[in-house]
Design an enzyme around this catalytic site. Sequence first.
Site, PDB file in Angstrom:
ATOM      1  N   ASP A   1     -16.917   6.301 -22.923  1.00 19.87           N
ATOM      2  CA  ASP A   1     -16.735   5.461 -21.741  1.00 19.87           C
ATOM      3  C   ASP A   1     -17.697   4.288 -21.871  1.00 19.87           C
ATOM      4  O   ASP A   1     -18.745   4.243 -21.248  1.00 19.87           O
ATOM      5  CB  ASP A   1     -17.013   6.276 -20.469  1.00 19.87           C
TER       6      ASP A   1
ATOM      7  N   THR B   1     -18.698  -0.025 -22.431  1.00 23.18           N
ATOM      8  CA  THR B   1     -18.354  -1.381 -22.043  1.00 23.18           C
ATOM      9  C   THR B   1     -17.458  -1.977 -23.127  1.00 23.18           C
ATOM     10  O   THR B   1     -17.146  -1.323 -24.130  1.00 23.18           O
ATOM     11  CB  THR B   1     -19.624  -2.234 -21.890  1.00 23.18           C
ATOM     12  N   ASP B   2     -17.049  -3.231 -22.964  1.00 18.80           N
ATOM     13  CA  ASP B   2     -16.271  -3.910 -23.998  1.00 18.80           C
ATOM     14  C   ASP B   2     -17.149  -4.137 -25.230  1.00 18.80           C
ATOM     15  O   ASP B   2     -18.380  -4.009 -25.155  1.00 18.80           O
ATOM     16  CB  ASP B   2     -15.736  -5.231 -23.449  1.00 18.80           C
TER      17      ASP B   2
END
Length: 281
Positions: free
Chosen positions: A155, A157-158
Site C-alpha cells: 500500500d 504512494t505513487d
Amino acid sequence: MSRWIGETLYPFYQQRFSATEVLFEEKTEHQDLVIFENDFFGRVMLLDGVTQTTDRDEFVYHEMISHVPIFAHGNAQKVLIIGGGDGGVLREVLRHKDVECTMVEIDASVVEMSKKYFPQHSDGAFEDPRCNLVIADGLKFVKETQDRFDVIIVDSTDPIGPGEVLFTSEFYSDCHDCLSQGGILVTQNGVPFFQEDEVTTTQGRMAPHFKDMSFYVVAVPTYIGGFMTLAWATDDVNKRQQSIADIQARFDQAGFETNYYTPGVHVGAFSLPRYIEKLLK
C-alpha cells in the site's frame, strides 16, 4: 473561511479540494504531510501534494487491496503490509480472524497522525495483538527478513519520493522470495487512464519473477481518472481464476460485512477494460 488545496500529481489536470480547516501541515522526515477537512469527503490526507485517503471513500480501496488476495489464497495466516500508515489496510486484513499481520511503514509520523485524525481508518487495529508494527524501510525489510508470508500487500504512494523504490524489479524479486508456497503479492498501481506507464513498467519488472502476473481494477472516487489498477502476482496460476461460488463460500465463512467488496466484484475485477488490456505486453 475555506482555502483551496491543489493536488500536484497531474500537472495537466488541476484537481483542487476546498479545505474548511487545515488540521495538520508539516514536512516529516520523509515527505510533506497535509490533513484537512472537506465538506464532502470529510478528512483528507495528502503526501507530497498527492491525495492518499479520505474519510468518505477509503473503504473502497482498502477492502479491494486486502480481501481479494486473502480470499483468493484461501488459507492465509501470515500477511505482510508494506506502507499503509493510515491503518485502513491493517483494519481490513485483521477482520480475517486467523491472520497475523506484520506492517512495515517508513514514516512514523503518518501512523501517529492517522491515529489522531483518522481513527476510524485503523479502528483499533494498531492495538490488536496480532499486529506487529515495524517502522522501517520496506525495501530493506523484504531483502533482509527470514519470515515467509502467505500474502504481501504493498500500500504505497505513487512511484515518486519514498515510494519510488517499491516499484523496482529488485523489490519485486525480494517480495517473491518472502512469499510462502502459493503466496500472493498485490501492489497499488495507479490510475492507467492518466498513468499508462505504471502498468507497462510494473508488468515488465514484476512478470519475470512470477508464473502468473496481471492486474485487477477498482473504482475509487477520490483517485481521479476512472479505474485504479492493483498489480497481482503469484506462482499459483489457479489463484486468479476461481469461481464466484468458491470465493462466496470463504466470504460466508469469514462472517463479516463489506461496503464495496463482494465475491462477484472480486471475480469480475480481473476482467480488464480494453484500454487497459492494450497496455499489456
